[in-house]
Design an enzyme around this catalytic site. Structure first.
Site, PDB file in Angstrom:
ATOM      1  N   VAL A 137       0.944  -1.154   0.013  1.00  0.00           N
ATOM      2  CA  VAL A 137      -0.016   0.111   0.106  1.00  0.00           C
ATOM      3  C   VAL A 137       1.043   1.318  -0.037  1.00  0.00           C
ATOM      4  O   VAL A 137       0.515   2.175  -0.755  1.00  0.00           O
ATOM      5  CB  VAL A 137      -0.931  -0.027   1.097  1.00  0.00           C
ATOM      6  CG1 VAL A 137      -1.847   1.304   1.057  1.00  0.00           C
ATOM      7  CG2 VAL A 137      -1.915  -1.154   1.468  1.00  0.00           C
TER       8      VAL A 137
ATOM      9  N   LYS B 184      -6.803  -1.903   9.264  1.00  0.00           N
ATOM     10  CA  LYS B 184      -8.248  -2.269  10.044  1.00  0.00           C
ATOM     11  C   LYS B 184      -8.240  -3.043  11.440  1.00  0.00           C
ATOM     12  O   LYS B 184      -9.134  -3.047  12.324  1.00  0.00           O
ATOM     13  CB  LYS B 184      -8.954  -2.932   9.114  1.00  0.00           C
ATOM     14  CG  LYS B 184      -8.340  -4.299   8.473  1.00  0.00           C
ATOM     15  CD  LYS B 184      -7.815  -3.809   7.307  1.00  0.00           C
ATOM     16  CE  LYS B 184      -6.750  -4.929   6.899  1.00  0.00           C
ATOM     17  NZ  LYS B 184      -6.805  -5.256   5.453  1.00  0.00           N
TER      18      LYS B 184
ATOM     19  N   GLU C 261     -10.256   5.393   5.273  1.00  0.00           N
ATOM     20  CA  GLU C 261     -11.013   4.880   4.189  1.00  0.00           C
ATOM     21  C   GLU C 261     -10.418   3.548   3.516  1.00  0.00           C
ATOM     22  O   GLU C 261     -11.416   2.705   3.164  1.00  0.00           O
ATOM     23  CB  GLU C 261     -11.114   6.014   3.137  1.00  0.00           C
ATOM     24  CG  GLU C 261     -12.030   5.460   1.901  1.00  0.00           C
ATOM     25  CD  GLU C 261     -13.307   5.437   2.287  1.00  0.00           C
ATOM     26  OE1 GLU C 261     -13.992   6.639   2.719  1.00  0.00           O
ATOM     27  OE2 GLU C 261     -14.037   4.191   2.538  1.00  0.00           O
TER      28      GLU C 261
ATOM     29  N   LYS D 275     -13.218  -5.461   9.440  1.00  0.00           N
ATOM     30  CA  LYS D 275     -13.812  -4.377   8.640  1.00  0.00           C
ATOM     31  C   LYS D 275     -15.170  -4.297   9.115  1.00  0.00           C
ATOM     32  O   LYS D 275     -15.918  -2.884   8.824  1.00  0.00           O
ATOM     33  CB  LYS D 275     -13.800  -4.830   7.331  1.00  0.00           C
ATOM     34  CG  LYS D 275     -12.320  -4.893   6.545  1.00  0.00           C
ATOM     35  CD  LYS D 275     -11.920  -5.432   5.479  1.00  0.00           C
ATOM     36  CE  LYS D 275     -10.536  -5.416   5.081  1.00  0.00           C
ATOM     37  NZ  LYS D 275     -10.064  -6.289   4.101  1.00  0.00           N
TER      38      LYS D 275
HETATM   39  P1  NAP Z   1       3.409  -4.796   3.587  1.00  0.00           P
HETATM   40  O1  NAP Z   1       3.513  -5.001   2.210  1.00  0.00           O
HETATM   41  O2  NAP Z   1       3.691  -5.894   4.355  1.00  0.00           O
HETATM   42  O3  NAP Z   1       4.285  -3.605   4.050  1.00  0.00           O
HETATM   43  C1  NAP Z   1       4.675  -3.130   5.449  1.00  0.00           C
HETATM   44  C2  NAP Z   1       5.567  -2.067   5.223  1.00  0.00           C
HETATM   45  O4  NAP Z   1       5.685  -1.809   6.732  1.00  0.00           O
HETATM   46  C3  NAP Z   1       7.071  -2.389   4.735  1.00  0.00           C
HETATM   47  O5  NAP Z   1       7.691  -1.352   4.120  1.00  0.00           O
HETATM   48  C4  NAP Z   1       7.865  -2.696   6.132  1.00  0.00           C
HETATM   49  O6  NAP Z   1       9.118  -2.296   6.073  1.00  0.00           O
HETATM   50  C5  NAP Z   1       7.217  -1.513   7.240  1.00  0.00           C
HETATM   51  N1  NAP Z   1       7.316  -1.940   8.441  1.00  0.00           N
HETATM   52  C6  NAP Z   1       6.626  -3.104   9.135  1.00  0.00           C
HETATM   53  N2  NAP Z   1       6.757  -3.031  10.563  1.00  0.00           N
HETATM   54  C7  NAP Z   1       7.470  -2.006  10.739  1.00  0.00           C
HETATM   55  C8  NAP Z   1       8.348  -1.287  11.622  1.00  0.00           C
HETATM   56  N3  NAP Z   1       8.104  -2.000  13.173  1.00  0.00           N
HETATM   57  N4  NAP Z   1       8.867  -0.372  11.786  1.00  0.00           N
HETATM   58  C9  NAP Z   1       9.182   0.346  10.425  1.00  0.00           C
HETATM   59  N5  NAP Z   1       8.693  -0.190   9.219  1.00  0.00           N
HETATM   60  C10 NAP Z   1       8.011  -1.342   9.660  1.00  0.00           C
HETATM   61  O7  NAP Z   1       2.085  -4.437   4.117  1.00  0.00           O
HETATM   62  P2  NAP Z   1       0.850  -3.833   3.081  1.00  0.00           P
HETATM   63  O8  NAP Z   1      -0.022  -5.156   2.507  1.00  0.00           O
HETATM   64  O9  NAP Z   1       1.157  -2.692   2.329  1.00  0.00           O
HETATM   65  O10 NAP Z   1      -0.113  -3.485   4.321  1.00  0.00           O
HETATM   66  C11 NAP Z   1      -0.139  -2.256   5.151  1.00  0.00           C
HETATM   67  C12 NAP Z   1      -1.364  -2.116   5.746  1.00  0.00           C
HETATM   68  O11 NAP Z   1      -2.385  -1.757   5.026  1.00  0.00           O
HETATM   69  C13 NAP Z   1      -1.705  -2.915   6.669  1.00  0.00           C
HETATM   70  O12 NAP Z   1      -2.533  -2.702   7.653  1.00  0.00           O
HETATM   71  C14 NAP Z   1      -2.902  -3.868   5.801  1.00  0.00           C
HETATM   72  O13 NAP Z   1      -3.806  -4.473   7.085  1.00  0.00           O
HETATM   73  C15 NAP Z   1      -3.467  -2.504   5.330  1.00  0.00           C
HETATM   74  N6  NAP Z   1      -4.077  -2.846   3.884  1.00  0.00           N
HETATM   75  C16 NAP Z   1      -3.538  -3.632   2.691  1.00  0.00           C
HETATM   76  C17 NAP Z   1      -4.117  -4.022   1.732  1.00  0.00           C
HETATM   77  C18 NAP Z   1      -3.446  -4.840   0.657  1.00  0.00           C
HETATM   78  O14 NAP Z   1      -4.139  -5.048  -0.317  1.00  0.00           O
HETATM   79  N7  NAP Z   1      -2.161  -5.196   0.860  1.00  0.00           N
HETATM   80  C19 NAP Z   1      -5.260  -3.358   1.405  1.00  0.00           C
HETATM   81  C20 NAP Z   1      -6.038  -2.484   2.632  1.00  0.00           C
HETATM   82  C21 NAP Z   1      -5.413  -2.418   3.789  1.00  0.00           C
HETATM   83  P3  NAP Z   1      10.140  -3.063   5.036  1.00  0.00           P
HETATM   84  O15 NAP Z   1       9.769  -2.775   3.584  1.00  0.00           O
HETATM   85  O16 NAP Z   1      11.644  -2.527   5.486  1.00  0.00           O
HETATM   86  O17 NAP Z   1      10.002  -4.567   5.348  1.00  0.00           O
HETATM   87  N1  HSE Z   2      -5.797  -8.975   3.144  1.00  0.00           N
HETATM   88  C1  HSE Z   2      -6.865  -8.009   2.681  1.00  0.00           C
HETATM   89  C2  HSE Z   2      -7.700  -8.726   1.876  1.00  0.00           C
HETATM   90  C3  HSE Z   2      -6.334  -6.875   2.376  1.00  0.00           C
HETATM   91  O1  HSE Z   2      -7.496  -9.632   1.256  1.00  0.00           O
HETATM   92  O2  HSE Z   2      -8.483  -8.255   1.456  1.00  0.00           O
HETATM   93  C4  HSE Z   2      -7.315  -5.603   1.988  1.00  0.00           C
HETATM   94  O3  HSE Z   2      -7.822  -5.279   3.295  1.00  0.00           O
END
Ligand code: NAP
Ligand code: HSE
Length: 431
Positions: free
Chosen positions: A14, A105, A129, A205
């Protein structure tokens, strides 16, 4: 051009999506809010990792103090995930009177009340959002556009990973593990995919949407939850034969001051609008007492769809930067008093069991259902020469307590080998 500095906490799926949108749509964003957004700091775990993007190394830090103590940073965008240290970082930013945007979330569902109150006391905005249904603007719609309604029902496909898995299992008969790996590779799944497949993510959610719709924080622990790991391709085939599809639904219903809150795999008619929501798409089907039925459909996960919602929140903050107004999020005077215990919920049920193919077995099972007030609407027996044989029952509406009691007794019959699955139906006859 007026510039505004923001920081990202996290640069994964994200975070990079948000960065790309701010850079690629810069001119349009300026037209909307009048500000040129500069991402001046990005917090990550590993500052040496090659991010594959044209972004200066100086921007990256692994020290939150570089962001919290920087008075020029006005908006902190938390995209790390998890509770600890995300919560502490958000609270730190709010206490420094920085606006906060998040997609987290899990954090909002479990600590949202405290965070929202802190933001309101600090006179800054806390927007989220992207936390529900990725790119679909459902939170804004509930908070603003639908406030003339009493929301009676929310039924959503709110987890992209499980919808992707169930769609592939139905269409391509691919096994669960292979499809889960694909969803992870596509960036849909949570860091620990148990949150997706066991229904926690959808329950988070639902907590958020139900709290907003009913104007009062809902306790995450009050949501009944089942995941999709027990769904077999056989169940999907039976569903198909009977005119249904299986979806992981998040359901909130309000009636006479009582709420039903549940997340579970569900049979829905192939004619229901939610049945056509496939792959990683999400949809929220909502019923308001003025507007009637509405359905919001779009991508619920992935870098750009989720980034779209994040950037929308940033722009929304910037639009009122000169004159911020803070609206209290939970302001309902007469909050819902009671969450209905699952035992009292009324549904139709699909029950699949394995039994010895002997005369009288069907009679015994049917009679136990009857004794517990469960009326059978249809029954299928397949593989007549096989032993044990698969028996499938679909019931009329009955209370959860009745079905549970009946199942306990059926299980104890010596001819019954196993209760293979029990799945609820939603709006079985309506569509
Ligand atoms: P992700 O790809 O695992 O990325 C997490 C990022 O946070 C990485 O850049 C990581 O650093 C950094 N990070 C994690 N722990 C940290 C710490 N203790 N100190 C500093 N940096 C830290 O996660 P994501 O999928 O983007 O999801 C992020 C958030 O959005 C979550 O809350 C998730 O539930 C939400 N979300 C995700 C999606 C989706 O489609 N993926 C959709 C809606 C909501 P490094 O890069 O150095 O490892
Ligand atoms: N892991 C979540 C999903 C990301 O699959 O819907 C979006 O919130």
């Amino acid at each position: 051009m007026k510039k505004v500095k923001i920081a990202l906490l996290g640069f994964g799926t994200v975070g990079t999506g948000t960065w790309k949108i701010i850079n690629e749509n810069r001119e349009d964003i300026i037209k909307h809010c009048g500000y040129d957004i500069e991402i001046s700091k990005v917090l990550v775990k590993d500052t040496s990792k090659d991010r594959g993007l044209d972004i200066s190394r100086d921007v990256f830090t692994n020290d939150i103090r570089d962001i919290i103590n920087d008075s020029e940073i006005e908006i902190v965008v938390e995209l790390m995930g998890g509770i600890d240290p995300a919560k502490a970082y958000i609270m730190g930013a709010l206490n420094e009177k920085k606006h906060v945007v998040t997609a987290n979330k899990a954090l909002i569902a479990t600590h949202g009340k405290e965070i929202i109150e802190t933001a309101e006391q600090a006179g800054v905005k806390f927007l989220y959002e992207a936390s529900v249904a990725g790119g679909i603007p459902i939170i804004h719609s509930i908070k603003e556009s639908l406030t003339g309604n009493k929301i009676e029902e929310i039924i959503g496909i709110m987890n992209g990973t499980t919808n992707y898995i169930l769609t592939k299992m139905a269409k391509e008969k691919v096994d669960f593990k292979t499809v889960l790996k694909e969803a992870q590779d596509l960036g849909y799944a949570e860091a620990d995919p148990t949150a997706d497949i066991e229904g926690y993510d959808a329950a988070h959610k639902l907590t958020i949407l139900a709290s907003l719709a009913y104007g009062h924080p809902v306790n995450f622990d009050n949501i009944y939850r089942e995941g999709i790991t027990k769904i077999d391709t056989i169940d999907i085939e039976y569903a198909n034969e009977m005119g249904y599809v299986i979806k992981l639904l998040a359901i909130a219903k309000e009636k006479e001051g009582t709420m039903e809150l549940r997340v579970h795999p569900t049979f829905i008619s192939k004619n229901h609008p939610l049945a056509a929501v496939n792959d990683s798409f999400n949809a929220v089907f909502l019923k308001g007492n003025a507007v009637g039925e509405l359905m919001f459909y779009g991508r619920g996960a992935g870098d750009l769809p989720t980034g779209s919602a994040v950037v929308g929140d940033i722009v929304s903050i910037l639009k009122t930067r000169e004159n911020p107004y803070i609206v209290k999020q939970f302001n309902r005077k007469n909050p819902i008093k009671r969450v209905k215990p699952m035992q009292e919920t009324r549904c139709e049920y699909y029950v699949r069991l394995l039994a010895e193919d002997k005369s009288g077995v069907l009679g015994k099972v049917s009679s136990i259902f009857g004794q517990h007030g469960v009326s059978i609407s249809s029954m299928i027996q397949k593989g007549e020469r096989e032993c044990p044989v698969s028996l499938v029952f679909v019931t009329h509406y009955t209370e959860e307590g009745n079905i549970q009691n009946a199942i306990e007794e059926i299980k104890s019959l010596s001819e019954v080998v196993e209760i293979s699955n029990i799945i609820r139906l939603e709006n079985g006859k309506k569509y």
